[in-house]
Design an enzyme around this catalytic site. Sequence first.
Site, PDB file in Angstrom:
ATOM      1  N   TRP A   1       0.833  -1.205   0.000  1.00  0.00           N
ATOM      2  CA  TRP A   1       0.000   0.000   0.000  1.00  0.00           C
ATOM      3  C   TRP A   1       0.869   1.258   0.000  1.00  0.00           C
ATOM      4  O   TRP A   1       0.522   2.276  -0.585  1.00  0.00           O
ATOM      5  CB  TRP A   1      -0.924   0.001   1.236  1.00  0.00           C
ATOM      6  CG  TRP A   1      -1.800   1.210   1.314  1.00  0.00           C
ATOM      7  CD1 TRP A   1      -3.027   1.368   0.750  1.00  0.00           C
ATOM      8  CD2 TRP A   1      -1.520   2.435   2.001  1.00  0.00           C
ATOM      9  NE1 TRP A   1      -3.524   2.614   1.035  1.00  0.00           N
ATOM     10  CE2 TRP A   1      -2.617   3.290   1.798  1.00  0.00           C
ATOM     11  CE3 TRP A   1      -0.430   2.902   2.763  1.00  0.00           C
ATOM     12  CZ2 TRP A   1      -2.682   4.576   2.324  1.00  0.00           C
ATOM     13  CZ3 TRP A   1      -0.486   4.183   3.283  1.00  0.00           C
ATOM     14  CH2 TRP A   1      -1.603   4.998   3.063  1.00  0.00           C
ATOM     15  N   HIS A   2       2.038   1.160   0.662  1.00  0.00           N
ATOM     16  CA  HIS A   2       2.894   2.342   0.782  1.00  0.00           C
ATOM     17  C   HIS A   2       3.600   2.700  -0.516  1.00  0.00           C
ATOM     18  O   HIS A   2       4.136   3.795  -0.646  1.00  0.00           O
ATOM     19  CB  HIS A   2       3.908   2.161   1.904  1.00  0.00           C
ATOM     20  CG  HIS A   2       3.309   2.421   3.251  1.00  0.00           C
ATOM     21  ND1 HIS A   2       2.567   1.484   3.915  1.00  0.00           N
ATOM     22  CD2 HIS A   2       3.293   3.535   4.028  1.00  0.00           C
ATOM     23  CE1 HIS A   2       2.147   1.993   5.054  1.00  0.00           C
ATOM     24  NE2 HIS A   2       2.549   3.240   5.154  1.00  0.00           N
ATOM     25  N   GLY A   3       3.627   1.789  -1.465  1.00  0.00           N
ATOM     26  CA  GLY A   3       4.233   2.151  -2.734  1.00  0.00           C
ATOM     27  C   GLY A   3       4.451   0.948  -3.619  1.00  0.00           C
ATOM     28  O   GLY A   3       4.564  -0.180  -3.146  1.00  0.00           O
TER      29      GLY A   3
END
Lengths: 81, 467
Positions: free
Chosen positions: B315-317
């Site tokens: 989700w963070h990248g």
Amino acid sequence: MTKEAVYVALNQLFSDIFDEEITLFPETTAKDIEGWDSLEHINVIHSVERRFGMKFKMGEISTMKCVGEMVDLILARATKE
Amino acid sequence: MLFADLFFLYLFLPVCTVLYFISKNAGYRNAVLLLFSLLFYAWGDLKSLPLLLAAAALNFFLARRIAGKNPAAAKAALVCGIILDIGLLVVFKYAAFLTENFNALTGLSLSAPRIALPLGVSFYTFRLISYLLDVRWEKTPAERSFSRFLLFVSLFPCTVAGPVVRYADVSEELRIRQITVEDLYAGVSRIAVGLGKKVILADLLSGITAEIFGGDVASLSVLGCWYGAAVYALQMYFDFSGYSDMAIGIARIFGFRFPENFNYPFVCKTIAEFWQRWHITLGAFFRDYLLYVPIFGSPRKYLGLFLVWFSTGLWHGASWNFVIWGLYFGLFILLENLIGKKRIKKIPLPVRHLYTKLVITVGFGIFYFTEPARLGAFLAGLFGGNGNPFFGGETLLHSLSGNLFLLAAAILFSLPVVPWIKKKLEETPAGLVLSGLLTTVSNAALLVVSTVLMITAESHPFLYANF
């Protein structure tokens, strides 16, 4: 199955999972029992499902607020004494 | 336009506030907020605005079906909605990443689509998914008014970078909001604190991180690697918790009570506790909507854990280092679970603090290095694998001595020292007055210093706006 019988069975089950003597009340929540976190909740659910021969829905597992709600669901669905 | 921006703070927000308060009727007030929310979004990313509007419209329509009387249609609507929202993320956030990995696996050379990340897509899709599931689980009724729903989706304090505010959190407030003078004071104070965290601490700390990690990582000393990662952890904390403070403060001015997103994460004694204190609303999202997914008919503990941390990372990248980062934290949470809380409690407190701080520091290093080669050099460097000395000599010493006050302030404010002092002060009536006075003066000072810094320094965007 009576409500009392469900509590007796759950007390035994919780005592086994959390390795200490536990007495549950309708208003007992995860905060009241050390070690009952979101991950351990899966073990709790799994054991309850096996013990009473029933299934919880995902929404019920996520939104269950206290032991009283769990007992109501068990009473509505249990297939095992 | 972001929160730590002169135009936003001194024109957009005041004009919005004034127009809001001169509108007497609740409907007009919502209209003002909706207009400014859409304006805010368009300012940041005009060409992604239609996507936001379409996602809101489709989810609004599907939620009505989910709440409808036909069980088959409700189920179909839920499945459609979740596929739609996750699909949005996959297409707009992960398309290039997936293509590159597919190419690497198969030896093909499909061209990776170059799609710019739509503003806030990671946050608003999650908020939409939570809405659909909450309606399905009857935690909340489906919203009947599209304009109110659009206000929920686009609400400018939380659309770009969270907190992951759920519909159920604000469903009452979307209708009726009571705003007192106390709300206004608390809101402005929170904005000042958040701005100070961002502009003074996070932006200055980012200078140190750039200095230490910007060059050749393989030449860093052992202590240099640890120092850089620890400073980055502090920078991330002030950046993101500062942003969250501002979001919560801005929302408070307009009568919304957003959930808290941070609770002094560095005081944690286990990694599980760290995640109950860091980005709280994201953790709660994964706990409520992913952890109990019935895999093979029942929720499975270790598979659920893996899914949650794999997803948290991704989700963070769209990069493997984020996946490694997520699984790294998941691994420690698994270990803590296997050891058990009771046994962990028997470990001396200083050891638990040292363990968590070391794990967190390494974690933020993994988070920082998106390039595999540099990440490898960093990880080797942490344990002396690059053949460099333990202590880095001049660069490290220079950085430490040149930033002594900044680092001391960062450590101090990352711990609950201020709330502790306030609590002690407020035990007496005179202390209560003094505490109020000191808070007001320091918040005003924060606002002035931050403003001066914003005028003089180049702008640093909030890091979490990129996720």
